[in-house]
Enzyme design. Structure first.
Site, PDB file in Angstrom:
ATOM      1  N   LYS A 131     -14.418  -8.216  -7.739  1.00 37.44           N
ATOM      2  CA  LYS A 131     -13.678  -9.112  -8.624  1.00 37.44           C
ATOM      3  C   LYS A 131     -12.937 -10.174  -7.800  1.00 37.44           C
ATOM      4  O   LYS A 131     -12.913 -11.354  -8.162  1.00 37.44           O
ATOM      5  CB  LYS A 131     -12.685  -8.313  -9.468  1.00 37.44           C
ATOM      6  CG  LYS A 131     -12.085  -9.126 -10.595  1.00 37.44           C
ATOM      7  CD  LYS A 131     -11.202  -8.289 -11.495  1.00 37.44           C
ATOM      8  CE  LYS A 131     -10.576  -9.157 -12.575  1.00 37.44           C
ATOM      9  NZ  LYS A 131      -9.751  -8.395 -13.510  1.00 37.44           N
ATOM     10  N   ASP A 132     -12.338  -9.764  -6.666  1.00 39.75           N
ATOM     11  CA  ASP A 132     -11.645 -10.722  -5.802  1.00 39.75           C
ATOM     12  C   ASP A 132     -12.617 -11.749  -5.233  1.00 39.75           C
ATOM     13  O   ASP A 132     -12.293 -12.938  -5.158  1.00 39.75           O
ATOM     14  CB  ASP A 132     -10.941  -9.998  -4.647  1.00 39.75           C
ATOM     15  CG  ASP A 132      -9.585  -9.426  -5.083  1.00 39.75           C
ATOM     16  OD1 ASP A 132      -9.106  -9.800  -6.163  1.00 39.75           O
ATOM     17  OD2 ASP A 132      -9.013  -8.607  -4.343  1.00 39.75           O
ATOM     18  N   GLU A 173       5.778 -33.865   0.655  1.00 42.25           N
ATOM     19  CA  GLU A 173       4.525 -33.411   0.058  1.00 42.25           C
ATOM     20  C   GLU A 173       4.805 -32.805  -1.320  1.00 42.25           C
ATOM     21  O   GLU A 173       5.906 -32.331  -1.594  1.00 42.25           O
ATOM     22  CB  GLU A 173       3.884 -32.357   0.969  1.00 42.25           C
ATOM     23  CG  GLU A 173       3.341 -32.949   2.263  1.00 42.25           C
ATOM     24  CD  GLU A 173       1.939 -33.472   2.094  1.00 42.25           C
ATOM     25  OE1 GLU A 173       1.793 -34.596   1.561  1.00 42.25           O
ATOM     26  OE2 GLU A 173       0.994 -32.790   2.490  1.00 42.25           O
ATOM     27  N   HIS A 190       0.814  -1.219   0.000  1.00 41.85           N
ATOM     28  CA  HIS A 190       0.000   0.000   0.000  1.00 41.85           C
ATOM     29  C   HIS A 190       0.847   1.268   0.000  1.00 41.85           C
ATOM     30  O   HIS A 190       0.314   2.359  -0.160  1.00 41.85           O
ATOM     31  CB  HIS A 190      -0.997  -0.045   1.164  1.00 41.85           C
ATOM     32  CG  HIS A 190      -2.173  -0.910   0.858  1.00 41.85           C
ATOM     33  ND1 HIS A 190      -3.465  -0.463   0.864  1.00 41.85           N
ATOM     34  CD2 HIS A 190      -2.240  -2.213   0.482  1.00 41.85           C
ATOM     35  CE1 HIS A 190      -4.290  -1.452   0.522  1.00 41.85           C
ATOM     36  NE2 HIS A 190      -3.562  -2.526   0.303  1.00 41.85           N
ATOM     37  N   SER A 235       0.019  -1.205  -6.365  1.00 40.85           N
ATOM     38  CA  SER A 235       0.169  -2.467  -7.083  1.00 40.85           C
ATOM     39  C   SER A 235       0.859  -2.269  -8.423  1.00 40.85           C
ATOM     40  O   SER A 235       0.707  -1.220  -9.049  1.00 40.85           O
ATOM     41  CB  SER A 235      -1.212  -3.076  -7.328  1.00 40.85           C
ATOM     42  OG  SER A 235      -1.811  -3.428  -6.118  1.00 40.85           O
TER      43      SER A 235
END
Lengths: 256, 436
Positions: free
Chosen positions: B244-245, B288, B216, B220
């Protein structure tokens, strides 16, 4: 468009690797062929009759050597037995309880809340009675082996005469589905050895099929609830996602 | 934070709170009106998705901890008790187990997004480095967590991986003894791993907070990799990206739910349903799936590095493998300086793009190599050799190709602004597919 597909192509092998079962243990073992199971697929359920027959095979054959200590008599209600039947089945077994008020351990008939009694008091006793080989606990066996129920079925029906160059010691048997092809368990099933009360054929194959289904249930008793809940969750998520897609499009319509 | 100008709120209660502790101002500024580039594609959903997975892991993990017992005699049965007797226990446990895998899927995509669009470049170097720290913490947490059910793979995976530290000269053995709390993986190992497995997610949460804070400050990156130049290039975070997220998270959760409800054990290993037995070694010990590429790099180094014509070994094969494995992630820390090319996005760097996609395929292939036994072959070629070649490409990419490209790749012309590029694209095809 083609350019946009390139990254997708690059990721494809990743998906392949995730789908292909990871690293087989001891590579020389024959892969168990796929069987049709009543419980396969997203809507598959356990066949109650097969479970009851499989339980009979387990009780009369497997349980002589193999424990199943994570399953309790009360769990048998999953297979369609009612409370009275479960009480009757449990009471055929004796379990150790105590200490009582005098400090003595005592035997009593099993109750529905008891877990299946084990055939041997401990691991060493089990080994000593089985020529040094430990008969594994069967509570989780289909989850603890690659190919699960397919493997159990293949193993139980897959005994063969050993090839000429293979020397077996006393108490060893040849089974290509076993890692190393040598197994200490004698072929456990033979035609007609367990008396079924329904019309099912009393063959080795049918016994193996039924007991594999029973073992799959013992390992994943929650499977039916899991698949059922899964459908509800997926329907909810799909509907919610569709709504959110509409909302997102509407909100973004003034931008595009 | 919040020390600057406060927002005004009509609701008197909110106003009362905000004038004393400006949390509402903070929310409004950072998640309400926060100016966000308007041209994100769906790759930008994975940060939010990873956040959801982290919270899901913490919540399910705390519930599991209520029913779990860390004790070599009891842990396996405690997990089985959760699966069979605890109400909804199977669901919580399968969500946690598969949640780890899906957390890694989200984070791997998130990292690759960062590489593809050059999100690590100036001024976001620290943001990227904090991300690498989160990834390392995740690996530690996941590895430790896999030990807790105390199945065969738990015990033997832990034995193999903790043993790696013994390769470190001088202090190696002491480190291993400290990790184990004794002289083998045993009860003290299990109890300390449980304590750490409970602690580390909260450390991750704290670093995620720093990661988001750093984000922030710089704002971005975006698919074009060019800076925003004004309000015409951005949209307020809410409602555009909140919605959208949310959509992206739901689509991701659909895949997650399919795994949890229909293939809950597909990503695990059957041997972990066998109780741990120190006397029986599994035929084939594998970690894994999300560790497999690094496991392959570890195993690729099978030769000692010696001073020529002498018997003196400088770096044993074991130490070499450990250095390569940790180095493969360590390189990510200096990635912003290895790749100093002024263009961020791979869209405008065709050469970089090609080499990066090869790296992606290489990484996936390393994962495959890691899943196979050490003596396996592919088309008659020993996999150990292919693994070594793939490992070599991985390191050459970071150490040689990136610096070389930084100096020599010309790159395509960048658009003037996000706004212009978006408009141009809209004009070209008036289809909703252009929703990037």
């Amino acid at each position: 468009m083609i350019k946009r597909l390139i990254p997708v192509l690059a990721v494809l092998p990743l998906l392949l690797i995730m789908v292909v079962p990871q690293a087989e243990a001891a590579g020389d073992q024959k892969t168990a062929p796929h069987q049709h199971w009543h419980f396969s697929g997203p809507f598959g359920t356990y066949d109650r009759d097969a479970l009851q027959r499989g339980y009979l095979v387990y009780r009369q054959v497997c349980s002589a050597c193999h424990s199943m200590k994570r399953v309790a008599f009360r769990n048998l209600s999953d297979m369609g037995y009612n409370e009275a039947q479960i009480k009757a089945i449990a009471s055929e077994y004796n379990v150790a309880d105590g200490p009582d008020e005098e400090g003595e351990m005592f035997d009593r008939p099993a109750r529905p809340s008891d877990y299946f009694p084990s055939p041997f008091p401990n691991k060493n006793a089990a080994k000593a009675a089985n020529g040094g080989a430990y008969p594994p606990d069967l509570s989780l066996i289909t989850k603890a082996r690659h190919h699960g129920a397919d493997y159990i079925y293949a193993l139980l029906t897959g005994y063969e005469e050993p090839p000429e160059d293979k020397k077996l010691l006393a108490g060893q048997y040849y089974n290509p589905y076993m890692a190393g092809h040598v197994i200490a368990m004698a072929p456990p099933l033979s035609d007609g050895m367990v008396a079924y009360s329904d019309e099912s054929p009393m063959t080795t194959e049918q016994y193996a099929k039924d007991v594999s289904e029973f073992l799959a249930w013992a390992a994943e008793p929650e499977m039916e609830r899991r698949k059922q809940l899964g459908i509800q969750v997926l329907l909810f998520l799909a509907a919610f996602a569709a709504i959110m897609y509409g909302i997102k499009k509407k909100i973004w319509s003034d931008v595009h | 934070m919040g020390s600057g100008q406060r927002e005004q709120f009509d609701n008197p209660v909110i106003e009362w709170v905000d004038s004393r502790l400006p949390v509402f101002t903070l929310m409004q500024r950072e998640y309400g009106v926060f100016p966000t580039p308007r041209n994100f594609n769906y790759f930008w959903n994975f940060g939010a998705i990873a956040m959801v997975m982290l919270i899901l892991m913490i919540v399910t993990g705390i519930v599991l901890a209520m029913h779990y017992t860390a004790d070599v005699e009891k842990s396996f049965s405690a997990v089985e008790r959760i699966m069979r007797e605890v109400n909804g226990g199977w669901l919580i446990r399968y969500m946690h187990m598969n949640g780890a895998s899906f957390f890694f899927i989200a984070v791997y995509i998130h990292i690759f997004r960062g590489m593809y669009y050059g999100s690590y470049k100036k001024p976001r170097e620290l943001l990227w480095i904090l991300g690498v720290v989160i990834f390392l913490l995740m690996m530690a947490t996941a590895f430790i967590g896999y030990v807790l059910p105390w199945g065969q793979m738990s015990l033997w995976g832990a034995t193999v991986i903790t043993n790696l530290f013994s390769a470190i000269p001088l202090v190696g053995d002491s480190i291993v003894t400290l990790l184990w709390g004794g002289f083998s993986v045993d009860n003290p190992t299990l109890t300390r791993f449980f304590a750490l497995h409970y602690l580390l997610p909260f450390v991750i949460f704290a670093v995620v907070f720093l990661h988001v804070w750093a984000l922030h400050v710089t704002g971005s990156n975006n698919p074009l990799g060019i800076d925003t130049k004004g309000p015409q290039d951005t949209l307020p975070f809410h409602p555009y990206y909140t919605m959208k997220d949310t959509f992206g998270i739901l689509v991701f959760l659909i895949f997650f739910a399919i795994a949890v409800f229909y293939f809950p054990n597909a990503l695990g290993h059957p041997d972990n349903y066998i109780p741990a037995d120190p006397l029986v070694t599994p035929a084939h010990i594998v970690p894994e799936w999300y560790f497999l590429p690094f496991y392959a790099i570890l195993r690729a180094i099978t030769f000692d590095i010696s001073i020529p014509f002498t018997e003196i070994t400088i770096i044993s094969a074991k130490l070499g493998g450990v250095i390569a494995m940790f180095g493969s992630i360590g390189l990510w820390f200096i990635l912003p300086w290895l790749d100093s090319h002024p263009i961020r996005s791979a869209r405008f760097r065709p050469l970089y793009r090609t080499f990066l996609l090869i790296l992606l395929a290489d990484f996936v292939f390393l994962g495959y190599v890691g899943s196979q036994s050490a003596d396996a072959t592919l088309f008659g070629i020993p996999l150990s050799l292919l693994g070594l070649i793939a490992t070599a490409y991985y390191f050459i990419y970071f150490i040689a190709i990136l610096p070389w490209l930084s100096r020599n790749e010309k790159g395509r012309d960048l658009p003037n602004s996000i706004h212009e590029a978006v408009l141009e694209k809209e004009n070209k095809k008036m289809s909703p597919e252009a929703a990037e």
